[in-house]
Design an enzyme around this catalytic site. Structure first.
Site, PDB file in Angstrom:
ATOM      1  N   ARG A  80       0.923  -1.232   0.010  1.00 41.69           N
ATOM      2  CA  ARG A  80       0.084   0.080  -0.006  1.00 41.69           C
ATOM      3  C   ARG A  80       0.796   1.107  -0.005  1.00 41.69           C
ATOM      4  NH1 ARG A  80      -4.480   0.456   4.527  1.00 41.69           N
ATOM      5  NH2 ARG A  80      -2.872   1.020   5.750  1.00 41.69           N
ATOM      6  N   LYS A 183      -2.475   6.567   1.430  1.00 45.07           N
ATOM      7  CA  LYS A 183      -2.402   6.900   2.880  1.00 45.07           C
ATOM      8  C   LYS A 183      -1.443   7.907   2.970  1.00 45.07           C
ATOM      9  CE  LYS A 183      -2.672   4.277   7.067  1.00 45.07           C
ATOM     10  NZ  LYS A 183      -4.193   4.329   7.435  1.00 45.07           N
ATOM     11  N   GLU A 219     -16.273   6.738   3.629  1.00 49.99           N
ATOM     12  CA  GLU A 219     -15.534   6.253   4.781  1.00 49.99           C
ATOM     13  C   GLU A 219     -15.655   6.973   6.087  1.00 49.99           C
ATOM     14  OE1 GLU A 219     -11.524   5.281   4.902  1.00 49.99           O
ATOM     15  OE2 GLU A 219     -11.138   6.584   3.401  1.00 49.99           O
TER      16      GLU A 219
HETATM   17  C1  LIG Z   1      -5.266   3.891   7.584  1.00 44.12           C
HETATM   18  C2  LIG Z   1      -6.691   4.114   7.010  1.00 44.12           C
HETATM   19  C3  LIG Z   1      -7.574   3.300   7.087  1.00 44.12           C
HETATM   20  C4  LIG Z   1      -7.643   1.884   7.734  1.00 44.12           C
HETATM   21  O1  LIG Z   1      -6.648   1.020   7.180  1.00 44.12           O
HETATM   22  P1  LIG Z   1      -6.062  -0.253   7.873  1.00 44.12           P
HETATM   23  O2  LIG Z   1      -5.065  -0.841   7.061  1.00 44.12           O
HETATM   24  O3  LIG Z   1      -7.181  -1.298   8.073  1.00 44.12           O
HETATM   25  O4  LIG Z   1      -5.582   0.213   9.208  1.00 44.12           O
HETATM   26  C5  LIG Z   1      -8.807   3.752   6.715  1.00 44.12           C
HETATM   27  N1  LIG Z   1      -9.215   4.921   6.047  1.00 44.12           N
HETATM   28  C6  LIG Z   1      -8.026   5.887   6.061  1.00 44.12           C
HETATM   29  C7  LIG Z   1      -8.264   7.056   5.432  1.00 44.12           C
HETATM   30  C8  LIG Z   1      -6.626   5.322   6.411  1.00 44.12           C
HETATM   31  O5  LIG Z   1      -5.816   6.338   6.528  1.00 44.12           O
END
Ligand SMILES: *Cc1c(COP(=O)(O)O)cnc(C)c1O
Length: 339
Positions: A80, A183, A219
């Site tokens: 990722r 991210k 989300e």
């Molecule tokens: C990190 C993150 C998540 C959750 O991802 P995980 O891999 O399950 O920790 C969800 N939404 C956003 C915007 C994130 O930055």
């Protein structure tokens, strides 16, 4: 030795012994180095400071009943982060170096990995930034990757309890074809005002709608959304949400447990039909949703009236935690057990 009160840790920063670093310059990454320095000495014109060339990750390590440390799905975090690098034109770090750095960061800070049964874990934070000077808007030529770790407490101090979310229609965290799937810090900067507002109003997080039509669920702040109905797990498909590794894992567990899975656009109206709802991410695994208020539209969707999480959310939460802690078999090879 350590005087940490494992049962009362917050989700904050505690200094540990070492952080691990590597630098990209002239076409190659340097050997991994361990340092106790908590600061970075970078050029004032570094692209991470001016143009947001910054990506991060978050994952956890746990101690099992056998005393062995277990790291959850680090390969997915490596992949990722590479995707985030492609999204904002940063140098990709090879998966093997990412994994080696994670293992090294955990091993060198072993005394900070909370014991089995404490509910606490070691949070692992990888970071990649553009470091070379650039005044024109262009990607950096040089990068720094680092990993620090810090012990964090159990997310649910008062138990696995549903909390309320709010829809704030005048804010977006990402654009329809922007950087929501990466991210990166920029998305977080964009979410701070709405997040603060939600907290002031007494909600635990913002639930974002799709930024184009404001019709579908995106989300929940830093966590993906899911709803449960008719023994089916339903989670939004959208071009502006971050692919959560927890969500991906929960979808697989549903398949293993005979629970249906649907990943598709979820219209806001459909919230009224869900028997349970939750948001999921590394920090909490699942945070059950008590209710969602769409304040501007004067609508409210209630999922829990008795202060308890629903049966499907609870089953998924317990199953994933059992795999992370090594209490149950790991049929998909998600856990790296340190020797
Ligand atoms: C990190 C993150 C998540 C959750 O991802 P995980 O891999 O399950 O920790 C969800 N939404 C956003 C915007 C994130 O930055």
């Amino acid at each position: 030795m350590s005087t940490i009160d494992w049962g009362n840790l917050a989700f904050g920063y505690i200094k540990t012994d070492y952080n691990i670093r590597t630098h990209y310059k002239d076409g190659k990454w340097s050997e991994l180095e361990a340092t106790s320095d908590e600061t970075l000495n970078i050029h004032m014109a570094a692209t991470c400071l001016h143009y947001g060339q910054e990506a991060f990750e978050g994952l956890k390590a746990f101690t099992g009943k056998d005393g062995k440390i277990r790291i959850f799905r680090m390969r997915e975090n490596a992949l990722r982060m590479q995707s985030s690098c492609r999204g904002i034109l940063m140098q990709e770090l090879p998966v093997e170096i990412f994994e080696e750095a994670v293992v090294k960061a955990v091993k060198m800070n072993e005394r900070f990995v909370p014991p089995y049964g404490s509910g606490a874990s070691l949070y692992i934070r990888p970071l990649l930034i553009g470091t070379s000077a650039q005044v024109g808007v262009k990607p950096a030529a040089e990068y720094t990757f680092l990993i620090f770790v810090t012990p964090v407490g159990p997310y649910f101090k008062e138990g696995f309890k549903p909390t309320p979310l709010v829809i704030l229609r005048s804010y977006d965290r990402a654009a329809p074809h922007g950087t929501g799937t990466y991210k990166i810090g920029g998305n977080y900067a964009a979410s701070l005002v709405a997040g603060n507002k939600a907290h002031e109003m007494g909600y635990s997080a913002v639930l974002y709608l799709d930024p184009k039509e404001k019709k579908y669920i995106d989300e929940g702040g830093p966590a993906n959304f899911f709803g449960i109905k008719n023994n089916t797990y339903i989670t939004p498909d959208s071009s502006s949400i971050l692919p959560s590794i927890t969500n991906m894992s929960l979808m697989q567990l549903c398949k293993d447990l005979g629970i249906g899975v649907e990943k598709r656009p979820v219209p806001e109206d459909e919230l009224a039909t869900f028997e349970e709802a939750g948001i999921c991410g590394t920090a909490a695994v699942i945070s059950p949703v008590e209710r969602i208020d769409d304040v501007e539209e004067n609508k409210s969707y209630v999922f829990s009236k008795d202060g308890k999480a629903g049966p499907v959310s609870t089953k998924l939460y317990e199953k994933l935690r059992a795999i992370q802690n090594g209490d149950e078999p790991d049929p998909h090879g998600w856990v790296t057990v340190l020797g």
